[in-house]
Design a protein around this motif. Structure first.
Motif, mmCIF file in Angstrom:
data_model
loop_
_atom_site.group_PDB
_atom_site.id
_atom_site.type_symbol
_atom_site.label_atom_id
_atom_site.label_comp_id
_atom_site.label_asym_id
_atom_site.label_seq_id
_atom_site.Cartn_x
_atom_site.Cartn_y
_atom_site.Cartn_z
ATOM 1 N N VAL A 1 0.867 -1.191 0.000
ATOM 2 C CA VAL A 1 0.000 0.000 0.000
ATOM 3 C C VAL A 1 0.899 1.235 0.000
ATOM 4 C CG1 VAL A 1 -1.791 1.255 1.274
ATOM 5 C CG2 VAL A 1 -1.755 -1.255 1.330
ATOM 6 N N ASP A 2 0.600 2.167 -0.894
ATOM 7 C CA ASP A 2 1.371 3.405 -0.972
ATOM 8 C C ASP A 2 0.738 4.436 -0.032
ATOM 9 O OD1 ASP A 2 2.489 5.840 -1.626
ATOM 10 O OD2 ASP A 2 2.609 5.420 -3.771
ATOM 11 N N VAL A 3 1.466 4.758 1.036
ATOM 12 C CA VAL A 3 0.959 5.759 1.988
ATOM 13 C C VAL A 3 1.789 7.030 1.790
ATOM 14 C CG1 VAL A 3 0.542 6.290 4.423
ATOM 15 C CG2 VAL A 3 0.344 3.924 3.621
ATOM 16 N N GLY A 4 1.311 7.894 0.930
ATOM 17 C CA GLY A 4 2.026 9.149 0.686
ATOM 18 C C GLY A 4 3.464 8.950 0.268
ATOM 19 N N GLY A 5 3.712 7.917 -0.534
ATOM 20 C CA GLY A 5 5.074 7.670 -1.019
ATOM 21 C C GLY A 5 5.835 6.646 -0.205
ATOM 22 N N VAL A 6 5.330 6.265 0.944
ATOM 23 C CA VAL A 6 5.964 5.216 1.757
ATOM 24 C C VAL A 6 5.200 3.916 1.500
ATOM 25 C CG1 VAL A 6 6.445 4.432 4.112
ATOM 26 C CG2 VAL A 6 6.690 6.853 3.530
ATOM 27 N N ILE A 7 5.910 2.901 1.045
ATOM 28 C CA ILE A 7 5.233 1.634 0.738
ATOM 29 C C ILE A 7 5.189 0.772 1.996
ATOM 30 C CG2 ILE A 7 5.214 -0.436 -0.731
ATOM 31 C CD1 ILE A 7 4.763 2.214 -2.263
ATOM 32 N N VAL A 8 3.989 0.319 2.314
ATOM 33 C CA VAL A 8 3.780 -0.559 3.470
ATOM 34 C C VAL A 8 3.314 -1.905 2.934
ATOM 35 C CG1 VAL A 8 2.504 -0.913 5.611
ATOM 36 C CG2 VAL A 8 3.130 1.408 4.918
ATOM 37 N N GLY A 9 4.045 -2.967 3.275
ATOM 38 C CA GLY A 9 3.684 -4.305 2.791
ATOM 39 C C GLY A 9 4.253 -4.548 1.405
ATOM 40 N N GLY A 10 3.832 -5.664 0.802
ATOM 41 C CA GLY A 10 4.327 -5.984 -0.535
ATOM 42 C C GLY A 10 5.818 -6.265 -0.556
ATOM 43 N N GLY A 11 6.377 -6.673 0.586
ATOM 44 C CA GLY A 11 7.800 -6.995 0.630
ATOM 45 C C GLY A 11 8.683 -5.816 1.006
ATOM 46 N N ALA A 12 8.094 -4.628 1.183
ATOM 47 C CA ALA A 12 8.897 -3.456 1.572
ATOM 48 C C ALA A 12 9.402 -3.637 3.012
ATOM 49 C CB ALA A 12 8.050 -2.200 1.471
#
Ligand code: SF4
Length: 408
Positions: free
Chosen positions: A19-30
């Motif tokens: 999930v892209d939270v204002g440019g910070v990726i949460v989940g998806g292997g980040a």
């Protein structure tokens, strides 16, 4: 006992939808994201900007702020603007309860300025008269293309859902415990709310889930179960963790186990600060938890022994503290100048029992002389003895050696 193999490290990260939270990726292997929350009145723009800035500078990659009334909703775009003027682009999350649907509708600039909305299905509703309010927030998220965290909390669990599950449980020949049913209600509240959000049209990559409780064993059980039933990114946190060391230990125990099992895409350590206490402590603890478990690197690590009767002076504690202080002070510059400096390990040890051995494991280490030992401090660099410091300036000389090592 095998030294390598499936038990030798963390389990594979659970696959989640990023999930892209204002440019910070949460989940998806980040990498697991560190986040925190302010405790200022958001309507007080000066105080909120100051605290968000402090949290962001301490390393919080996302900051949540309370949006509880018109005045705070009106302040959100001002906070955003002031942060940008300070050069801080940390994503802001709006924490909504009860009337979030109304605040977002009445304050479009707030809806736009936020990078994510957090909604609590326990007080916005699911399968109840409050469904419309939940739906209204989801529609705002769709309109403004924002992700939503559906944040269940057992302190404000959907009572209709809980009652329904309790009633159904009581009809079973072998009813489960009330605690087990409560855990199930927490999980179902999150899952059913996510399904409802999706049915309204919110994309799957705009949904994060959390299911917070304040008991360590319950948190572990709930998240293990939840992780097996959804691929949405999970926000981990022990709610109402408490004050001081109790909050730190409880959060670390619960989240450490889940992270080790590959569960959790972003964490918040919810510490109760002492009145006037430093809010950034929760960021520091979250970073230290991730770093100590080997998931991320934020700051060089200083390993120091606890000291014992073999070292009656405080010289080595003072030196360890000095080195830690040097690191914190210099990191903004070092991070720019020396990429990778976060991975540095420094050892500051109190005597020859474990000193040389531990120092060899560090990038650079010193073994100070214990009580009765000859006044010499062997230095180890990259596992090799690199000299011995003597005299009254051992501490200052070692600080210079650490700085030289980093530069080289
Ligand atoms: Fe005590 Fe020496 Fe061990 Fe430090 S390294 S705890 S001073 S025995």
């Amino acid at each position: 006992i095998p030294l390598e193999g499936p038990q030798a490290g963390p389990l594979e990260r659970r696959r989640t939808i990023g999930v892209d939270v204002g440019g910070v990726i949460v989940g998806g292997g980040a990498p697991v994201v560190v986040q925190s929350m302010t405790n200022t009145d958001t309507a007080d723009v000066d105080a909120t900007v100051a605290q968000v800035a402090a949290l962001s500078r301490a390393g919080s990659e996302i900051v949540r702020i309370t949006v509880d009334r018109d005045e705070s909703a009106a302040a959100v775009p001002k906070v955003r603007e002031r942060l940008e003027r300070l050069g801080l682009d940390v994503p802001l999350v709006g924490d909504f309860h009860y009337i979030g649907h109304k605040l977002l509708a009445d304050h479009p600039a707030c809806a736009e300025a936020l990078a994510k909305y957090r909604i609590n299905p326990g007080n916005v509703g699911f399968k109840s008269k409050k469904d419309a309010q939940f739906g209204a927030i989801i529609e705002m998220a769709i309109k403004y293309q924002k992700p939503v965290r559906i944040g269940v909390n057992w302190g404000s669990l959907d009572q209709e859902l809980l009652t329904r599950l309790m009633d159904a449980n009581n009809d079973l020949p072998n009813p489960r415990s009330a605690r087990a049913v409560t855990r199930e209600a927490i999980i179902q509240s999150a899952l059913m709310s996510a399904e409802l959000a999706e049915s309204i049209g919110l994309a799957r990559n705009r949904i994060l889930l959390s299911a917070k409780v304040s008991n360590v064993q319950d948190l572990i059980a709930v998240y293990r179960d939840l992780a097996g039933r959804t691929d949405h990114a999970l926000h981990l946190g022990l709610t109402e963790a408490g004050m001081g060391s109790k909050g730190i230990v409880a959060s670390s125990a619960a989240m450490g186990i889940l992270l080790q099992e590959g569960i959790g895409d972003t964490i918040r350590v919810s510490l109760t600060p002492e009145p006037g206490g430093d809010r950034t402590r929760e960021v520091q603890v979250a970073q230290e938890l991730l770093q100590t478990m080997g998931f991320r690197q934020f700051l060089p690590v200083v390993a120091a022994c606890p000291g014992c009767g073999r070292t009656t002076s405080t010289v080595f504690q003072e030196l360890a503290e000095k080195i830690q202080g040097d690191i914190r002070r210099n990191m903004p510059v070092w991070r720019e100048k020396y990429p990778g400096v976060e991975a540095l390990n420094v050892a500051v040890m109190g005597c020859i029992v474990n000193g040389p051995g531990e120092s060899k494991h560090a990038d650079i280490g010193i073994s100070l002389p214990g009580t009765g030992e000859s006044p010499a401090a062997p230095i180890f660099i990259d596992g090799q003895k690199a000299g011995t410091l003597r005299g009254p300036n051992i501490a200052a000389d070692f600080e210079v050696m650490v700085a030289d090592y980093i530069e080289k």
